[in-house]
Write a protein that holds these residues in place. Sequence first.
Motif, PDB file in Angstrom:
ATOM      1  N   ASN A 235       0.752  -1.175   0.101  1.00 57.08           N
ATOM      2  CA  ASN A 235      -0.063   0.018   0.104  1.00 57.08           C
ATOM      3  C   ASN A 235       1.004   1.412   0.134  1.00 57.08           C
ATOM      4  OD1 ASN A 235      -2.391  -1.232  -0.081  1.00 57.08           O
ATOM      5  ND2 ASN A 235      -2.703  -1.471   2.113  1.00 57.08           N
ATOM      6  N   ARG A 236       1.984   1.214   0.683  1.00 60.85           N
ATOM      7  CA  ARG A 236       2.890   2.438   0.775  1.00 60.85           C
ATOM      8  C   ARG A 236       3.667   2.566  -0.702  1.00 60.85           C
ATOM      9  NH1 ARG A 236       4.430   0.309   5.948  1.00 60.85           N
ATOM     10  NH2 ARG A 236       6.145  -0.797   5.000  1.00 60.85           N
ATOM     11  N   LYS A 237       3.857   1.561  -1.221  1.00 59.29           N
ATOM     12  CA  LYS A 237       4.397   1.661  -2.802  1.00 59.29           C
ATOM     13  C   LYS A 237       3.270   2.150  -3.498  1.00 59.29           C
ATOM     14  CE  LYS A 237       8.010  -2.039  -2.624  1.00 59.29           C
ATOM     15  NZ  LYS A 237       8.302  -3.351  -3.144  1.00 59.29           N
ATOM     16  N   LYS A 238       2.324   1.814  -3.693  1.00 60.17           N
ATOM     17  CA  LYS A 238       1.004   2.397  -4.678  1.00 60.17           C
ATOM     18  C   LYS A 238       0.713   3.682  -4.117  1.00 60.17           C
ATOM     19  CE  LYS A 238      -1.527  -1.976  -4.992  1.00 60.17           C
ATOM     20  NZ  LYS A 238      -2.647  -2.795  -4.581  1.00 60.17           N
ATOM     21  N   THR A 243       1.805   9.448  -5.655  1.00 58.43           N
ATOM     22  CA  THR A 243       2.216  10.908  -5.304  1.00 58.43           C
ATOM     23  C   THR A 243       3.122  11.359  -6.402  1.00 58.43           C
ATOM     24  OG1 THR A 243       1.901  10.081  -2.980  1.00 58.43           O
ATOM     25  CG2 THR A 243       3.210  12.355  -3.591  1.00 58.43           C
ATOM     26  N   LEU A 244       4.096  10.433  -6.906  1.00 56.54           N
ATOM     27  CA  LEU A 244       5.130  10.970  -8.054  1.00 56.54           C
ATOM     28  C   LEU A 244       4.218  11.105  -9.254  1.00 56.54           C
ATOM     29  CD1 LEU A 244       7.691   8.324  -7.522  1.00 56.54           C
ATOM     30  CD2 LEU A 244       7.776  10.597  -7.068  1.00 56.54           C
TER      31      LEU A 244
END
Length: 253
Positions: A235-238, A243-244
């Motif tokens: 979830n943090r990666k997604k 955000t990017l």
Amino acid sequence: MMELLTSPEAWAALLTLTALEIVLGIDNVIFLSVIVSRLPEPQAKRARQIGLALALVFRIMLLSVLVWLIGLTQPVFTVKSMGFSWRDIILIGGGLFLIAKATHEIHREMEAREEGHVDAPAPNAFFWVIVQIIIIDLVFSLDSIITAIGMAEQLEIMIAAVIIAVIVMYVSAVPVTKFVAEHPTTKMLALAFLVLIGLALVADGFQFHIPRGYIYFAISFSVAVEFFNVLAKNNRKKTAKKTLKKPVQQGGG
């Protein structure tokens, strides 16, 4: 044979024994997943197939020599009023092998991380993986079949339960191996499980039985915690990717 097919007691014994054999096979799947994770995928697939085929062969062979197998539980020597049978010796040896192997793999894993690279498989790695699988298959098969003998009377029911359990092990080994290879933290967790299982085998060899329910609860709880950790990481990666990808807002002048 027809009597077994129409007997409710036989079907109940088959279901109970199959469930038990599947649970006992968890140890084998964990070891297999860890041991083949260093091999390239084509060799890893072959190693899984050979390992589980050997597990099936060993279990059926041991079932076919029930009289000899039961004799393995008779003491062959005594130390301070404690008798040790061939089964005890095999369990102690297999448990020590698991502890040593897991400790060695943890050491290699930590060294690889510190040095920032993963060791390439040795030219004869496949051969040694198969040798290790044979050793552990023998240990787990012995414990599994002695349990089966204590739970069922008909050889046909035992063999059917073993075949079903090995099929379930084969189906589950592929996703477990893939998951372990993709998530290094789960590999360390699996190695810790092997140390725990090895300790239980050694304790059994010294006639101090650790209820398997405690071990499987610890494994299940750790797997659940690790599952949520992996889920949170994904979830943090997604979130980071989203955000990017957001366009930079232009300030009004």
